[in-house]
Design an enzyme around this catalytic site. Structure first.
Site, PDB file in Angstrom:
ATOM      1  N   TYR A 151       0.976  -1.252  -0.256  1.00  0.00           N
ATOM      2  CA  TYR A 151      -0.286  -0.146   0.233  1.00  0.00           C
ATOM      3  C   TYR A 151       0.928   1.520   0.305  1.00  0.00           C
ATOM      4  O   TYR A 151       0.439   2.013  -0.385  1.00  0.00           O
ATOM      5  CB  TYR A 151      -0.969   0.085   1.208  1.00  0.00           C
ATOM      6  CG  TYR A 151      -1.687   1.706   1.251  1.00  0.00           C
ATOM      7  CD1 TYR A 151      -2.241   2.109   0.901  1.00  0.00           C
ATOM      8  CD2 TYR A 151      -1.127   1.551   2.486  1.00  0.00           C
ATOM      9  CE1 TYR A 151      -3.389   2.793   1.413  1.00  0.00           C
ATOM     10  CE2 TYR A 151      -1.362   3.113   3.126  1.00  0.00           C
ATOM     11  CZ  TYR A 151      -2.798   3.828   2.765  1.00  0.00           C
ATOM     12  OH  TYR A 151      -2.529   5.095   2.866  1.00  0.00           O
ATOM     13  N   LYS A 155       1.306   4.370  -2.680  1.00  0.00           N
ATOM     14  CA  LYS A 155       1.401   5.893  -2.289  1.00  0.00           C
ATOM     15  C   LYS A 155       2.746   6.793  -2.758  1.00  0.00           C
ATOM     16  O   LYS A 155       3.228   8.104  -3.235  1.00  0.00           O
ATOM     17  CB  LYS A 155       1.503   6.181  -0.699  1.00  0.00           C
ATOM     18  CG  LYS A 155       0.248   6.149  -0.112  1.00  0.00           C
ATOM     19  CD  LYS A 155      -1.089   6.434  -1.059  1.00  0.00           C
ATOM     20  CE  LYS A 155      -2.508   6.288  -0.974  1.00  0.00           C
ATOM     21  NZ  LYS A 155      -3.620   6.624  -1.193  1.00  0.00           N
TER      22      LYS A 155
HETATM   23  N1  NAD Z   1      -7.915   7.020   7.929  1.00  0.00           N
HETATM   24  C1  NAD Z   1      -5.790   7.435   7.944  1.00  0.00           C
HETATM   25  O1  NAD Z   1      -5.687   7.060   8.522  1.00  0.00           O
HETATM   26  C2  NAD Z   1      -5.390   7.317   6.460  1.00  0.00           C
HETATM   27  C3  NAD Z   1      -3.564   7.478   6.897  1.00  0.00           C
HETATM   28  C4  NAD Z   1      -3.289   8.329   5.889  1.00  0.00           C
HETATM   29  C5  NAD Z   1      -3.808   8.068   5.161  1.00  0.00           C
HETATM   30  N2  NAD Z   1      -4.957   7.115   3.919  1.00  0.00           N
HETATM   31  C6  NAD Z   1      -6.049   7.906   2.656  1.00  0.00           C
HETATM   32  O2  NAD Z   1      -6.702   8.870   3.097  1.00  0.00           O
HETATM   33  C7  NAD Z   1      -7.571   8.424   1.644  1.00  0.00           C
HETATM   34  C8  NAD Z   1      -8.612   8.311   3.082  1.00  0.00           C
HETATM   35  O3  NAD Z   1      -8.730   7.215   3.609  1.00  0.00           O
HETATM   36  P1  NAD Z   1     -10.392   6.976   4.298  1.00  0.00           P
HETATM   37  O4  NAD Z   1      -9.711   6.414   6.093  1.00  0.00           O
HETATM   38  O5  NAD Z   1     -10.966   7.979   4.617  1.00  0.00           O
HETATM   39  O6  NAD Z   1     -10.127   5.911   4.237  1.00  0.00           O
HETATM   40  P2  NAD Z   1     -12.225   5.366   3.757  1.00  0.00           P
HETATM   41  O7  NAD Z   1     -11.661   3.341   3.186  1.00  0.00           O
HETATM   42  O8  NAD Z   1     -12.705   5.602   4.985  1.00  0.00           O
HETATM   43  O9  NAD Z   1     -12.311   5.585   2.773  1.00  0.00           O
HETATM   44  C9  NAD Z   1     -12.207   5.920   1.213  1.00  0.00           C
HETATM   45  C10 NAD Z   1     -13.140   6.144   0.520  1.00  0.00           C
HETATM   46  O10 NAD Z   1     -12.766   5.807  -1.120  1.00  0.00           O
HETATM   47  C11 NAD Z   1     -14.040   4.986  -1.815  1.00  0.00           C
HETATM   48  N3  NAD Z   1     -13.335   4.522  -3.201  1.00  0.00           N
HETATM   49  C12 NAD Z   1     -12.177   4.035  -2.974  1.00  0.00           C
HETATM   50  N4  NAD Z   1     -12.110   3.144  -4.320  1.00  0.00           N
HETATM   51  C13 NAD Z   1     -13.095   3.448  -5.058  1.00  0.00           C
HETATM   52  C14 NAD Z   1     -12.599   4.133  -6.386  1.00  0.00           C
HETATM   53  N5  NAD Z   1     -11.964   2.952  -7.191  1.00  0.00           N
HETATM   54  N6  NAD Z   1     -13.547   4.886  -7.066  1.00  0.00           N
HETATM   55  C15 NAD Z   1     -14.174   5.581  -6.475  1.00  0.00           C
HETATM   56  N7  NAD Z   1     -14.487   5.967  -5.089  1.00  0.00           N
HETATM   57  C16 NAD Z   1     -13.521   4.411  -4.588  1.00  0.00           C
HETATM   58  C17 NAD Z   1     -14.798   4.231  -0.653  1.00  0.00           C
HETATM   59  O11 NAD Z   1     -15.997   4.189  -1.047  1.00  0.00           O
HETATM   60  C18 NAD Z   1     -14.450   5.350   0.045  1.00  0.00           C
HETATM   61  O12 NAD Z   1     -15.430   6.243   0.843  1.00  0.00           O
HETATM   62  C19 NAD Z   1      -6.660   7.075   1.389  1.00  0.00           C
HETATM   63  O13 NAD Z   1      -6.162   7.514   0.100  1.00  0.00           O
HETATM   64  C20 NAD Z   1      -5.821   6.699   2.699  1.00  0.00           C
HETATM   65  O14 NAD Z   1      -5.077   6.513   2.186  1.00  0.00           O
HETATM   66  C21 NAD Z   1      -5.816   7.627   5.477  1.00  0.00           C
END
Ligand code: NAD
Length: 262
Positions: A151, A155
């Site tokens: 993953y 990124k």
């Molecule tokens: N939550 C964390 O701690 C965290 C930490 C570092 C980075 N991130 C990054 O932040 C972003 C958001 O994370 P999050 O925690 O809200 O994740 P999450 O899984 O809660 O939300 C991701 C959303 O993206 C949508 N999605 C996924 N693939 C898709 C696609 N191909 N087309 C359209 N929609 C799609 C999903 O339906 C979901 O609603 C991500 O890029 C994640 O990698 C999150």
């Protein structure tokens, strides 16, 4: 009061997406959500239900946007550390490549084709995980990648992609290495069990305010890597100096504020 902007938020129905939509809407911005499921808090005509590989839908949604906040992704490895055979599978080909590699390419291509001037990309502290594990903190935007696993590799690609589109196509791009905004009670329990995790905790409120600042800030550099966490509890792990300098944003919360708001 800043001028209201049209902002496309991909992944708008997710943990961080919902916080971002809420904050942007509260500040009067015209938010369009884009997710494979409906976005809570947005009317149907501003909640696009489509995937990142649907290029036509993505371009229709991005038309006229002043900024794209790209959050949609598969948010972690399916399994790490790897299990033993036969339970040693991963989600690289099935999910990470289409959602986290091909998807961001379509997002940047839409921005290029439609003249969207600014894109904010959600990266992760997992790209510099190796520094944290060896005690080399605080990490800075210049710290070279030491990705945690597959993953995190996607990124690293995302950050490189943003840098290329900034340099070659004149789009202002910020890649933010986000701290840990827990998605469920199990993740909250994990954070409660580790000092490092608590120090890199990111509350939904601070996440929303960070992305709003990234939309509203004037005079951003052509490309920047930043960090976003809430305030540390034990020790500074991510250097937020550049984030504060560029965006004028500083976290307000500290673990565990907001951790159980799912
Ligand atoms: N939550 C964390 O701690 C965290 C930490 C570092 C980075 N991130 C990054 O932040 C972003 C958001 O994370 P999050 O925690 O809200 O994740 P999450 O899984 O809660 O939300 C991701 C959303 O993206 C949508 N999605 C996924 N693939 C898709 C696609 N191909 N087309 C359209 N929609 C799609 C999903 O339906 C979901 O609603 C991500 O890029 C994640 O990698 C999150």
């Amino acid at each position: 009061m800043t001028t209201p902007q049209r902002v496309l938020v991909t992944g708008s129905a997710g943990r961080i997406g919902r916080a971002v939509v809420k904050e942007l809407a509260a500040r009067g911005h015209g938010v369009v959500g884009y997710d494979v499921r409906p976005t809570p808090g947005l009317p149907p005509d501003r909640s696009v239900v489509a995937g990142l590989l649907d290029v036509d839908a993505l371009r229709r949604a991005a038309a006229g946007a002043a900024c794209v906040i790209h959050l949609a992704a598969t948010p972690d490895d399916a399994q790490f550390p790897r299990g033993n055979p036969p339970d040693d599978g991963d989600n690289f080909v099935s999910e990470l490549v289409p959602n986290n590699v091909v998807g961001p390419y379509h997002v940047m291509e839409a921005a290029r084709a439609l003249g969207v001037p600014r894109v904010v990309l959600a990266s992760t502290g997992q790209v510099i995980d190796g520094h944290l594990r060896t005690g080399h903190f605080p990490v800075t935007p210049d710290s070279p990648p030491r990705p945690r696993y597959l993953y995190a590799c996607t990124k690293v690609f995302l950050e490189a992609l943003g840098q290329v589109y900034a340099r070659q196509h004149g789009i202002t791009v910020m890649a933010v290495r986000l701290g840990w905004c827990p998605r469920d009670a199990g993740q909250v329990a994990e954070i409660a069990g580790g000092e490092l995790f608590q120090d890199v905790f990111l509350s939904p409120g601070d996440a929303g305010r960070f992305f709003a600042a990234a939309v509203e800030a004037a005079g951003l550099p052509p490309f920047a890597v930043t960090y976003a966490t809430s305030r540390y509890v034990h020790q500074l792990r991510y250097d937020l100096g550049e984030t504060q300098q560029i965006l004028g944003w500083a976290p307000q919360d500290r673990w565990p504020t907001g951790s159980s708001e799912f």
